[in-house]
Design a protein around this motif. Sequence first.
Motif, mmCIF file in Angstrom:
data_model
loop_
_atom_site.group_PDB
_atom_site.id
_atom_site.type_symbol
_atom_site.label_atom_id
_atom_site.label_comp_id
_atom_site.label_asym_id
_atom_site.label_seq_id
_atom_site.Cartn_x
_atom_site.Cartn_y
_atom_site.Cartn_z
ATOM 1 N N ASP A 31 44.442 34.159 36.804
ATOM 2 C CA ASP A 31 44.638 35.244 35.899
ATOM 3 C C ASP A 31 45.475 36.394 36.523
ATOM 4 O OD1 ASP A 31 43.874 33.772 33.687
ATOM 5 O OD2 ASP A 31 41.452 34.520 34.027
ATOM 6 N N GLY A 32 45.668 36.645 37.705
ATOM 7 C CA GLY A 32 46.243 37.659 38.326
ATOM 8 C C GLY A 32 45.384 38.536 38.520
ATOM 9 N N CYS A 33 45.984 39.806 38.737
ATOM 10 C CA CYS A 33 45.233 40.911 39.036
ATOM 11 C C CYS A 33 45.805 42.158 38.747
ATOM 12 C CB CYS A 33 44.702 41.136 40.565
ATOM 13 S SG CYS A 33 46.165 41.205 41.802
ATOM 14 N N ALA A 34 45.115 43.321 38.335
ATOM 15 C CA ALA A 34 45.886 44.504 38.169
ATOM 16 C C ALA A 34 46.621 45.032 39.163
ATOM 17 C CB ALA A 34 44.657 45.382 37.618
ATOM 18 N N TRP A 35 47.553 46.169 38.701
ATOM 19 C CA TRP A 35 48.148 46.765 39.652
ATOM 20 C C TRP A 35 48.385 48.202 39.198
ATOM 21 C CZ3 TRP A 35 52.980 48.289 37.711
ATOM 22 C CH2 TRP A 35 53.361 47.596 36.302
ATOM 23 N N GLN A 50 43.405 46.496 32.550
ATOM 24 C CA GLN A 50 43.466 45.261 32.074
ATOM 25 C C GLN A 50 44.638 44.493 32.797
ATOM 26 O OE1 GLN A 50 41.681 43.740 29.747
ATOM 27 N NE2 GLN A 50 40.201 45.508 30.246
ATOM 28 N N GLY A 51 45.626 45.451 33.275
ATOM 29 C CA GLY A 51 46.818 44.797 33.823
ATOM 30 C C GLY A 51 47.873 45.728 34.459
ATOM 31 N N HIS A 76 47.186 46.281 44.608
ATOM 32 C CA HIS A 76 46.855 45.163 43.880
ATOM 33 C C HIS A 76 45.349 45.254 43.795
ATOM 34 C CE1 HIS A 76 50.853 43.506 44.035
ATOM 35 N NE2 HIS A 76 51.156 43.919 45.035
ATOM 36 N N ARG A 80 41.467 44.806 41.519
ATOM 37 C CA ARG A 80 40.749 43.938 40.359
ATOM 38 C C ARG A 80 39.379 44.336 40.213
ATOM 39 N NH1 ARG A 80 40.641 38.427 42.142
ATOM 40 N NH2 ARG A 80 42.591 37.787 41.123
#
Lengths: 127, 138
Positions: free
Chosen positions: A5-9, A24-25, A122, A124
């Motif tokens: 799902d990846g992570c926020a940045w 959220q992103g 990066h 989460r």
Amino acid sequence: MFDSDGCAWTLGIDGDEAFPTDYQGGSTTTNTSSILVTTVAPKSIVQILGYTVLVTPGAGGTVGFGAHSTAGQLSGMTFPAEAIGCYPIGEEGQGHVILNHAAQNGSNTHIKCSAGVTAIMHWRRLQ
Amino acid sequence: MSNTLASGAGSMWWGHAGTGAATRYSFPLSSLGTGTTPNVSAAVEHATSLLYLARAAVVYSITITVAAAGDTATLGLVDAAGTFTALPGLAFPCDAAITWRFPGGLRIMAPAAATLSANLAVKTTGASSVTVSYRKVA
């Protein structure tokens, strides 16, 4: 914690302190010295997975992460940003976890770049 | 693991080839990675993207396969009119043939505006070529 799902940045720019305005992103970033704009605060737990250096003046460039209050940020969470590239941090790239900090404003996480550095944090939110 | 693809199944990718001085856009057209379109200015091309109407996508890495000094690979979203909108700050230098491998993966969410999805595209303004590794997650 790694999945697809990846992570926020959050983007940090040139000497500013940048706070996430969503968790959220993260395509939205506000660079400001105010602690009021972040939504990752207070009383949350945040995982900092690493950082990407996009622009750097070279020697002496740094990037730091941490909770924030009017008193400052976590000490020691500062990393070199002397060359462009992606830099995972922590054990096997799983990052560092910032827990609620009694003396500061929860895990009011932000990124601070030294002058001339542009970098992506990066991260989460775990809780 | 919330994704429908099994862990370890790998990600999707698309290739982008720059054309010298001309600005060039591309987005994924094929799961085989061969789908590179030279320009996304036309709405019809936008609608053929594999990420059309996606709500979330993750970019795992960007590999600069052909470097070009001074060029950048800019990630962006394409709206229903075929207009490219750069994501704030996501312009990666193409001065050297390296791989930008993002810790945890770079999650891109669809903006609140109804006209935009997480319809990823990449732009270069020089001769660099890149490969984007990504996955649609919602």
